[in-house]
Motif scaffolding. Structure first.
Motif, short mmCIF file in Angstrom:
data_model
loop_
_atom_site.label_atom_id
_atom_site.label_comp_id
_atom_site.label_asym_id
_atom_site.label_seq_id
_atom_site.Cartn_x
_atom_site.Cartn_y
_atom_site.Cartn_z
N CYS A 3 -0.06 11.94 -35.69
CA CYS A 3 -0.59 12.46 -36.95
C CYS A 3 -2.11 12.43 -36.98
CB CYS A 3 -0.02 11.67 -38.12
SG CYS A 3 1.72 12.00 -38.44
N ARG A 4 -2.69 11.39 -36.48
CA ARG A 4 -4.16 11.25 -36.51
C ARG A 4 -4.81 12.42 -35.76
NH1 ARG A 4 -6.77 7.92 -39.25
NH2 ARG A 4 -7.32 5.92 -38.40
N GLU A 5 -4.25 12.77 -34.60
CA GLU A 5 -4.78 13.89 -33.81
C GLU A 5 -4.57 15.22 -34.56
OE1 GLU A 5 -3.54 13.79 -29.59
OE2 GLU A 5 -2.75 11.80 -30.12
N ALA A 6 -3.39 15.38 -35.15
CA ALA A 6 -3.09 16.61 -35.89
C ALA A 6 -4.03 16.76 -37.08
CB ALA A 6 -1.64 16.61 -36.34
N GLU A 31 5.20 21.38 -37.41
CA GLU A 31 6.55 21.88 -37.70
C GLU A 31 7.52 20.73 -38.02
OE1 GLU A 31 9.51 25.22 -35.81
OE2 GLU A 31 8.26 24.06 -34.46
N THR A 32 7.29 19.57 -37.41
CA THR A 32 8.23 18.46 -37.56
C THR A 32 7.71 17.33 -38.45
OG1 THR A 32 7.36 17.39 -35.57
CG2 THR A 32 9.24 18.90 -35.29
N CYS A 33 6.48 17.42 -38.93
CA CYS A 33 5.88 16.33 -39.70
C CYS A 33 5.53 16.80 -41.12
CB CYS A 33 4.63 15.80 -38.99
SG CYS A 33 3.83 14.45 -39.86
N PRO A 34 6.31 16.41 -42.10
CA PRO A 34 6.04 16.83 -43.49
C PRO A 34 4.66 16.40 -43.99
CG PRO A 34 8.20 15.79 -43.32
CD PRO A 34 7.51 15.60 -42.01
N GLU A 38 1.80 19.03 -45.29
CA GLU A 38 1.15 18.93 -46.59
C GLU A 38 -0.38 18.89 -46.45
OE1 GLU A 38 0.98 15.85 -50.34
OE2 GLU A 38 2.80 15.92 -49.12
N GLU A 39 -0.85 18.13 -45.47
CA GLU A 39 -2.28 18.05 -45.19
C GLU A 39 -2.85 19.43 -44.87
OE1 GLU A 39 -5.67 15.40 -44.60
OE2 GLU A 39 -3.65 14.93 -45.26
N LEU A 40 -2.14 20.18 -44.02
CA LEU A 40 -2.56 21.53 -43.65
C LEU A 40 -2.60 22.43 -44.88
CD1 LEU A 40 -3.28 23.76 -41.63
CD2 LEU A 40 -0.83 24.03 -41.20
N ILE A 42 -3.00 21.63 -48.03
CA ILE A 42 -4.10 21.25 -48.92
C ILE A 42 -5.43 21.78 -48.39
CG2 ILE A 42 -5.44 19.29 -49.78
CD1 ILE A 42 -2.73 17.77 -49.94
N TYR A 43 -5.71 21.49 -47.13
CA TYR A 43 -6.98 21.95 -46.55
C TYR A 43 -7.07 23.47 -46.54
CZ TYR A 43 -8.81 17.45 -44.95
OH TYR A 43 -9.34 16.20 -44.90
N PHE A 44 -5.96 24.13 -46.25
CA PHE A 44 -5.97 25.59 -46.21
C PHE A 44 -6.26 26.16 -47.59
CE2 PHE A 44 -3.90 29.73 -46.59
CZ PHE A 44 -4.51 30.39 -45.55
N MET A 45 -5.61 25.61 -48.62
CA MET A 45 -5.81 26.12 -49.97
C MET A 45 -7.25 25.90 -50.44
SD MET A 45 -2.30 25.26 -51.92
CE MET A 45 -0.74 25.82 -51.29
N VAL A 46 -7.81 24.74 -50.14
CA VAL A 46 -9.19 24.48 -50.52
C VAL A 46 -10.14 25.42 -49.77
CG1 VAL A 46 -11.06 22.78 -50.40
CG2 VAL A 46 -8.80 22.08 -51.21
N SER A 47 -9.94 25.54 -48.46
CA SER A 47 -10.79 26.39 -47.65
C SER A 47 -10.71 27.84 -48.09
CB SER A 47 -10.39 26.25 -46.18
OG SER A 47 -11.12 27.13 -45.37
N LEU A 48 -9.49 28.34 -48.26
CA LEU A 48 -9.29 29.73 -48.67
C LEU A 48 -9.84 29.96 -50.08
CD1 LEU A 48 -8.12 32.50 -47.96
CD2 LEU A 48 -5.97 31.74 -48.95
#
Length: 111
Positions: A3-6, A31-34, A38-40, A42-48
């Motif tokens: 997770c830390r790397e992701a 794909e396998t880590c909820p 969620e982190e992706l 959040i960051y995507f929504m803020v960035s976009l």
């Protein structure tokens, strides 16, 4: 991938800066880590959201946009994998062709 790397790769993913290998590992993990999904999101929504505010444009269906980008990423990974397999197959066939040519030439020389 842990997770830390992701989590470290979320912003480079959003900015389309990952190598093909990093992208494949990142997608497999997300794909396998909820938690990382969620982190992706959040960051995507803020960035976009920030980008859309700057540009004065916007789509309010950010979840769908993320899904489309993920789909394109999966297609890219599949395409790269297909190209690699094709290259391996062509190299193998070329090597077998050379070996066959050499053996036939050797037969002519010996024969």
């Amino acid at each position: 991938m842990k997770c830390r790397e992701a989590e470290r790769l979320v912003m480079p993913y959003i900015q389309d800066e990952l190598t093909d290998g990093e992208l494949e590992e990142f997608l497999e993990h997300v794909e396998t880590c909820p938690s990382c999904q969620e982190e992706l999101e959040i960051y995507f929504m803020v960035s976009l959201g920030l980008r859309q505010l700057d540009e004065g444009t916007g789509s309010f269906n950010m979840k769908q946009e993320l899904e489309e980008i993920l789909d394109l990423s999966y297609r890219r990974v599949h395409f790269v994998r297909t190209i690699k397999i094709t290259c391996y197959a062509i190299n193998t066939l070329a090597g077998l062709g050379l070996l066959t040519t050499f053996l036939l030439q050797l037969r002519i020389w010996m024969g």
